[in-house]
Design an enzyme around this catalytic site. Sequence first.
Site, short mmCIF file in Angstrom:
data_model
loop_
_atom_site.label_atom_id
_atom_site.label_comp_id
_atom_site.label_asym_id
_atom_site.label_seq_id
_atom_site.Cartn_x
_atom_site.Cartn_y
_atom_site.Cartn_z
N SER A 217 0.84 -1.20 0.00
CA SER A 217 0.00 0.00 0.00
C SER A 217 0.87 1.25 0.00
CB SER A 217 -0.85 -0.03 1.27
OG SER A 217 -1.46 1.21 1.49
N TYR B 66 -2.18 -1.43 10.84
CA TYR B 66 -2.43 -1.98 9.50
C TYR B 66 -1.28 -1.59 8.56
CZ TYR B 66 -3.78 -1.56 4.65
OH TYR B 66 -3.73 -1.59 3.29
N LYS C 79 2.03 -3.82 6.56
CA LYS C 79 2.46 -3.79 5.15
C LYS C 79 3.96 -3.53 5.06
CE LYS C 79 -1.53 -4.50 3.23
NZ LYS C 79 -1.80 -5.81 2.60
C1 WQD Z 1 -9.63 9.40 1.25
C2 WQD Z 1 -9.84 10.88 1.50
C3 WQD Z 1 -10.10 11.42 3.83
C4 WQD Z 1 -13.89 9.27 4.39
C5 WQD Z 1 -6.88 4.48 3.55
C6 WQD Z 1 -5.71 3.75 4.17
C7 WQD Z 1 -4.87 3.11 3.13
C8 WQD Z 1 -5.69 2.22 2.21
C9 WQD Z 1 -6.91 2.93 1.70
C10 WQD Z 1 -6.59 0.00 2.54
C11 WQD Z 1 -9.06 11.42 2.71
C12 WQD Z 1 -11.38 11.73 3.08
C13 WQD Z 1 -12.74 9.82 3.88
C14 WQD Z 1 -14.96 10.14 4.75
C15 WQD Z 1 -13.64 12.02 4.02
N1 WQD Z 1 -6.05 1.06 2.94
N2 WQD Z 1 -12.60 11.17 3.68
N3 WQD Z 1 -14.77 11.49 4.54
O1 WQD Z 1 -7.13 7.51 4.04
O2 WQD Z 1 -6.31 7.72 1.65
O3 WQD Z 1 -6.38 5.51 2.73
O4 WQD Z 1 -7.61 3.57 2.76
O5 WQD Z 1 -6.96 -0.97 2.57
O6 WQD Z 1 -3.87 2.40 3.74
O7 WQD Z 1 -4.96 4.65 4.95
O8 WQD Z 1 -8.51 6.59 2.08
O9 WQD Z 1 -10.88 6.58 1.44
O10 WQD Z 1 -10.27 6.67 3.89
O11 WQD Z 1 -9.85 8.68 2.46
O12 WQD Z 1 -13.54 13.26 3.86
O13 WQD Z 1 -16.03 9.73 5.23
O14 WQD Z 1 -11.24 11.09 1.84
O15 WQD Z 1 -9.87 12.41 4.81
O16 WQD Z 1 -8.67 12.73 2.39
P1 WQD Z 1 -7.03 6.96 2.69
P2 WQD Z 1 -9.95 7.06 2.49
#
Ligand code: WQD
Length: 334
Positions: free
Chosen positions: A124, A149, A153
């Site tokens: 990741s 998590y 990785k």
């Molecule tokens: C994306 C953007 C949030 C939810 C995480 C893990 C990574 C990988 C994928 C997998 C950010 C914003 C999110 C919400 C929001 N793991 N957001 N409201 O954090 O880039 O990655 O998931 O298996 O290891 O860290 O992805 O989709 O959670 O967030 O505003 O309800 O959306 O702040 O900017 P992220 P995400």
Amino acid sequence: MKILVTGGLGFIGSHAVVELLEENYEVVVIDDLSNSSADVVDKIKQITGKDFDFIEADVCDLDVLEKIFTDHKIDAVIHFAGYKAVGESVKEPIMYYENNLVSTLHLCKKMLEHNCNKFIFSSSATVYGDPEKLPITEDCKVGGTTNPYGTTKLMIERILADIHVAHPEFTAIILRYFNPIGAHKSGLIGEKPNGIPNNLMPYIVRVASGELEILSVFGDDYDTPDGTGVRDYIHVVDLAKGHLSALKKALKDEGLFYYNLGTGNGYSVLDLVKNFEKVNNVKVPYKIVDRRPGDIASCYADPTKALKELGWKAELGIEDMMRDSYNFILKQKQ
Ligand code: WQD
């Protein structure tokens, strides 16, 4: 050519199994259904018109692995199985380290015992922590993960590198995913998180479909064009195809390789909301709330190494991702 796919019924694994079957690989799936369901087996068969072996078991189980490698001549392993919920990993670190590390160790141990030396690993972009530069290249510093998590990785990447030193014939290709979204265009397979989703796209689709009321946007004061977080969203079918390109390289070359699988494009949270509304002609109500702890402002890939060495690049655009993500959810409701 026979490929063992761990976690082959999960979100990314199931799309990879479809691509493998479509390219006529023989496939054996091991999945314990902890975050997937058995009906995905039929869905994959429906999409491809092809059959494959499914073993319902835990990858940590050495006896099961021994039987798989004895019963089948496995040429390569694609290892998707693992726990992946960031928040849960903070609350249950032992469960995360035990499951993600032991499964990988047992898998590699059995592979070496059975002379199977080709390993593709689901890593990741989280291993880059707060990235030292953008776009992120594979030689950027890794470390600074903010949850167990992400640390699993990173640790697995290290374990694979050490195994490669001791057994140079053990070829590992480490794929660092950016943010996978979308679904197969049939709408038969896609992402089905248990409970309230943590990730952005699964949350947006549930707000759009009326299952959840409003999206909370975590912060609008980041140093980004509109103040909301920027990520490199990649269509899961493109990501799955990246595994096939990696597999072909692993079968041909010996070594330890790292590739970013992203598009190279960054979209903000509000870009995503606007694109989703436009493509699907539906409203996504949102409110701005505080930043989520552990989040970074921006994260996007430089995907040129994968293009150069694997001949792979993402082909699908943001509209495909928006359409296919929603199509999957609507199909589930029929
Ligand atoms: C994306 C953007 C949030 C939810 C995480 C893990 C990574 C990988 C994928 C997998 C950010 C914003 C999110 C919400 C929001 N793991 N957001 N409201 O954090 O880039 O990655 O998931 O298996 O290891 O860290 O992805 O989709 O959670 O967030 O505003 O309800 O959306 O702040 O900017 P992220 P995400």
